[in-house]
Scaffold this active site. Structure first.
Site, PDB file in Angstrom:
ATOM      1  N   ASP A   1      -5.620   1.913  10.323  1.00  0.00           N
ATOM      2  CA  ASP A   1      -7.056   1.652  10.408  1.00  0.00           C
ATOM      3  C   ASP A   1      -7.322   1.104  11.816  1.00  0.00           C
ATOM      4  O   ASP A   1      -7.455   1.879  12.767  1.00  0.00           O
ATOM      5  CB  ASP A   1      -7.383   0.668   9.273  1.00  0.00           C
ATOM      6  CG  ASP A   1      -8.848   0.314   9.130  1.00  0.00           C
ATOM      7  OD1 ASP A   1      -9.693   1.059   9.613  1.00  0.00           O
ATOM      8  OD2 ASP A   1      -9.142  -0.723   8.515  1.00  0.00           O
TER       9      ASP A   1
ATOM     10  N   GLY B   1       0.764  -1.246   0.000  1.00  0.00           N
ATOM     11  CA  GLY B   1       0.000   0.000   0.000  1.00  0.00           C
ATOM     12  C   GLY B   1       0.794   1.295   0.000  1.00  0.00           C
ATOM     13  O   GLY B   1       0.327   2.303  -0.510  1.00  0.00           O
TER      14      GLY B   1
ATOM     15  N   PHE C   1     -14.330   2.848   3.723  1.00  0.00           N
ATOM     16  CA  PHE C   1     -13.356   2.110   2.922  1.00  0.00           C
ATOM     17  C   PHE C   1     -12.944   2.939   1.710  1.00  0.00           C
ATOM     18  O   PHE C   1     -13.783   3.477   0.989  1.00  0.00           O
ATOM     19  CB  PHE C   1     -13.934   0.763   2.473  1.00  0.00           C
ATOM     20  CG  PHE C   1     -12.904  -0.085   1.791  1.00  0.00           C
ATOM     21  CD1 PHE C   1     -11.919  -0.724   2.533  1.00  0.00           C
ATOM     22  CD2 PHE C   1     -12.891  -0.208   0.410  1.00  0.00           C
ATOM     23  CE1 PHE C   1     -10.935  -1.482   1.906  1.00  0.00           C
ATOM     24  CE2 PHE C   1     -11.906  -0.965  -0.221  1.00  0.00           C
ATOM     25  CZ  PHE C   1     -10.936  -1.606   0.525  1.00  0.00           C
ATOM     26  N   ILE C   2     -11.633   3.054   1.512  1.00  0.00           N
ATOM     27  CA  ILE C   2     -11.115   3.869   0.405  1.00  0.00           C
ATOM     28  C   ILE C   2     -10.168   3.063  -0.488  1.00  0.00           C
ATOM     29  O   ILE C   2      -9.638   2.034  -0.064  1.00  0.00           O
ATOM     30  CB  ILE C   2     -10.376   5.116   0.930  1.00  0.00           C
ATOM     31  CG1 ILE C   2      -9.226   4.704   1.876  1.00  0.00           C
ATOM     32  CG2 ILE C   2     -11.322   6.077   1.648  1.00  0.00           C
ATOM     33  CD1 ILE C   2      -8.244   5.803   2.150  1.00  0.00           C
TER      34      ILE C   2
ATOM     35  N   ARG D   1      -4.996   0.281  -6.772  1.00  0.00           N
ATOM     36  CA  ARG D   1      -3.710   0.793  -6.261  1.00  0.00           C
ATOM     37  C   ARG D   1      -3.075   1.816  -7.175  1.00  0.00           C
ATOM     38  O   ARG D   1      -2.321   2.667  -6.744  1.00  0.00           O
ATOM     39  CB  ARG D   1      -2.693  -0.346  -6.158  1.00  0.00           C
ATOM     40  CG  ARG D   1      -2.869  -1.237  -5.004  1.00  0.00           C
ATOM     41  CD  ARG D   1      -1.606  -2.055  -4.793  1.00  0.00           C
ATOM     42  NE  ARG D   1      -1.909  -3.295  -4.106  1.00  0.00           N
ATOM     43  CZ  ARG D   1      -2.131  -3.385  -2.806  1.00  0.00           C
ATOM     44  NH1 ARG D   1      -2.075  -2.313  -2.050  1.00  0.00           N
ATOM     45  NH2 ARG D   1      -2.402  -4.543  -2.255  1.00  0.00           N
TER      46      ARG D   1
ATOM     47  N   ASP E   1       0.725   3.548   4.559  1.00  0.00           N
ATOM     48  CA  ASP E   1      -0.303   4.239   3.772  1.00  0.00           C
ATOM     49  C   ASP E   1      -1.440   4.680   4.681  1.00  0.00           C
ATOM     50  O   ASP E   1      -1.924   5.799   4.601  1.00  0.00           O
ATOM     51  CB  ASP E   1      -0.823   3.343   2.642  1.00  0.00           C
ATOM     52  CG  ASP E   1      -1.210   1.942   3.096  1.00  0.00           C
ATOM     53  OD1 ASP E   1      -0.990   1.585   4.279  1.00  0.00           O
ATOM     54  OD2 ASP E   1      -1.735   1.184   2.267  1.00  0.00           O
TER      55      ASP E   1
HETATM   56  P1  IMP Z   1      -4.960  -2.085  10.158  1.00  0.00           P
HETATM   57  O1  IMP Z   1      -4.113  -3.257  10.558  1.00  0.00           O
HETATM   58  O2  IMP Z   1      -6.427  -2.376  10.362  1.00  0.00           O
HETATM   59  O3  IMP Z   1      -4.556  -0.778  10.796  1.00  0.00           O
HETATM   60  O4  IMP Z   1      -4.868  -1.939   8.601  1.00  0.00           O
HETATM   61  C1  IMP Z   1      -3.762  -1.522   7.990  1.00  0.00           C
HETATM   62  C2  IMP Z   1      -3.674  -1.978   6.560  1.00  0.00           C
HETATM   63  O5  IMP Z   1      -4.929  -2.344   6.000  1.00  0.00           O
HETATM   64  C3  IMP Z   1      -3.185  -0.815   5.758  1.00  0.00           C
HETATM   65  O6  IMP Z   1      -1.793  -0.811   5.685  1.00  0.00           O
HETATM   66  C4  IMP Z   1      -3.850  -1.014   4.419  1.00  0.00           C
HETATM   67  O7  IMP Z   1      -3.009  -1.773   3.587  1.00  0.00           O
HETATM   68  C5  IMP Z   1      -5.117  -1.758   4.734  1.00  0.00           C
HETATM   69  N1  IMP Z   1      -6.287  -0.837   4.807  1.00  0.00           N
HETATM   70  C6  IMP Z   1      -6.808  -0.223   5.887  1.00  0.00           C
HETATM   71  N2  IMP Z   1      -7.862   0.552   5.585  1.00  0.00           N
HETATM   72  C7  IMP Z   1      -8.026   0.429   4.247  1.00  0.00           C
HETATM   73  C8  IMP Z   1      -8.953   1.020   3.299  1.00  0.00           C
HETATM   74  O8  IMP Z   1      -9.856   1.801   3.619  1.00  0.00           O
HETATM   75  N3  IMP Z   1      -8.774   0.640   1.996  1.00  0.00           N
HETATM   76  C9  IMP Z   1      -7.803  -0.214   1.575  1.00  0.00           C
HETATM   77  N4  IMP Z   1      -6.916  -0.775   2.419  1.00  0.00           N
HETATM   78  C10 IMP Z   1      -7.019  -0.463   3.736  1.00  0.00           C
HETATM   79 MG    MG Z   2      -0.561  -1.027   4.146  1.00  0.00          MG
END
Ligand code: IMP
Ligand code: MG
Length: 179
Positions: free
Chosen positions: A107, A48, A156-157, A169, A104
C-alpha cells in the site's frame, strides 16, 4: 456473497477467488523459472499473507523450499499508521540464502521497506518480494517489487487474508469498501 457488512461498513465483491487463483498461477510460473535451482526460504508476513502463501506454495511445488513467518502489524482501522510493530520474529539462519518475502498487499510501501531492512541486516545473498496485491496510487515509499499478482485502485479492501479491524480475513473473495 456479493455484499457483506463488517462492523459499521459495507463491502462489495471486487476480485473473485477464481481471479485470485489465476493471478497466483501466473506468479508461480514466473517464480518457478527464477527460483528453481536456488535454496529459497520464503518469509510469509503475518497475518495478512497466510492465504496467499498457502495457495502460492501449492502452485510452486519447489521441493527444497523452506517457509517461515514474520508477524507484523501496521494498520489501525482503514488507515496505514506508518508505524510497524514486530510481534513475532523468526529464528532461521538466512545468511547467504535467497529470501522471498510474501506479502498480501503493498500500500504505502512502509511495511515492505521495513521488512527489507530487517532481512538485509541479516546478511542474505538476495531478497525478492512477491506481493499478491499492489496499490500503485498509494505508494509513499517506492520500492522494487519482483512479483506482483494484481494491481488495484487506492481503495480499502478486505478478504483473502486482509482485514478490517480483525474481521474479513477468513473470506474467500476480495471485497472493496462501499463509499
Ligand atoms: P503499507 O505499509 O501501507 O504498505 O501497508 C501494508 C500492510 O497494511 C499490508 O501488509 C496489509 O496488512 C495492510 N493493508 C494495506 N492496505 C490494506 C487494505 O486495503 N485492506 C486491509 N489491509 C491493508
Ligand atoms: Mg500484511
Amino acid at each position: 456473497m456479493k455484499r457483506i457488512k463488517l462492523w459499521d461498513k459495507e463491502f462489495e465483491i471486487s476480485i473473485s477467488f477464481e481471479q485470485i487463483q489465476e493471478a497466483i498461477k501466473r506468479m508461480a510460473t514466473q517464480m518457478k523459472a527464477d527460483l528453481e535451482d536456488k535454496n529459497v526460504i520464503f518469509v510469509c508476513i503475518l497475518n495478512g499473507s497466510f492465504m496467499f502463501a498457502s495457495d502460492l506454495m501449492k502452485e510452486l511445488e519447489l521441493p527444497d523450499a523452506e517457509i517461515s513467518f514474520l508477524k507484523l502489524a501496521s494498520y489501525s482501522g482503514t488507515d496505514s499508521t506508518g508505524q510497524i510493530k514486530e510481534l513475532i520474529g523468526f529464528n532461521e539462519n538466512i545468511q547467504d540464502r535467497t529470501v522471498v518475502v510474501l506479502e498480501d498487499i503493498v500500500d504505502t510501501g512502509y511495511t515492505i521497506a521495513d521488512v527489507m531492512d530487517k532481512i538485509r541486516a541479516r546478511g542474505v545473498k538476495e531478497v525478492k518480494i512477491a506481493t499478491l496485491l499492489f496499490k500503485p496510487g498509494a505508494v509513499k515509499k517506492p520500492i522494487h517489487l519482483d512479483y506482483i499478482g494484481i494491481e488495484i485502485p487506492n481503495d480499502f479492501i478486505v478478504g483473502y487474508g486482509l482485514d478490517y479491524d480483525r474481521r474479513g480475513r477468513n473470506l474467500k473473495n476480495i471485497y472493496t469498501l462501499v463509499k
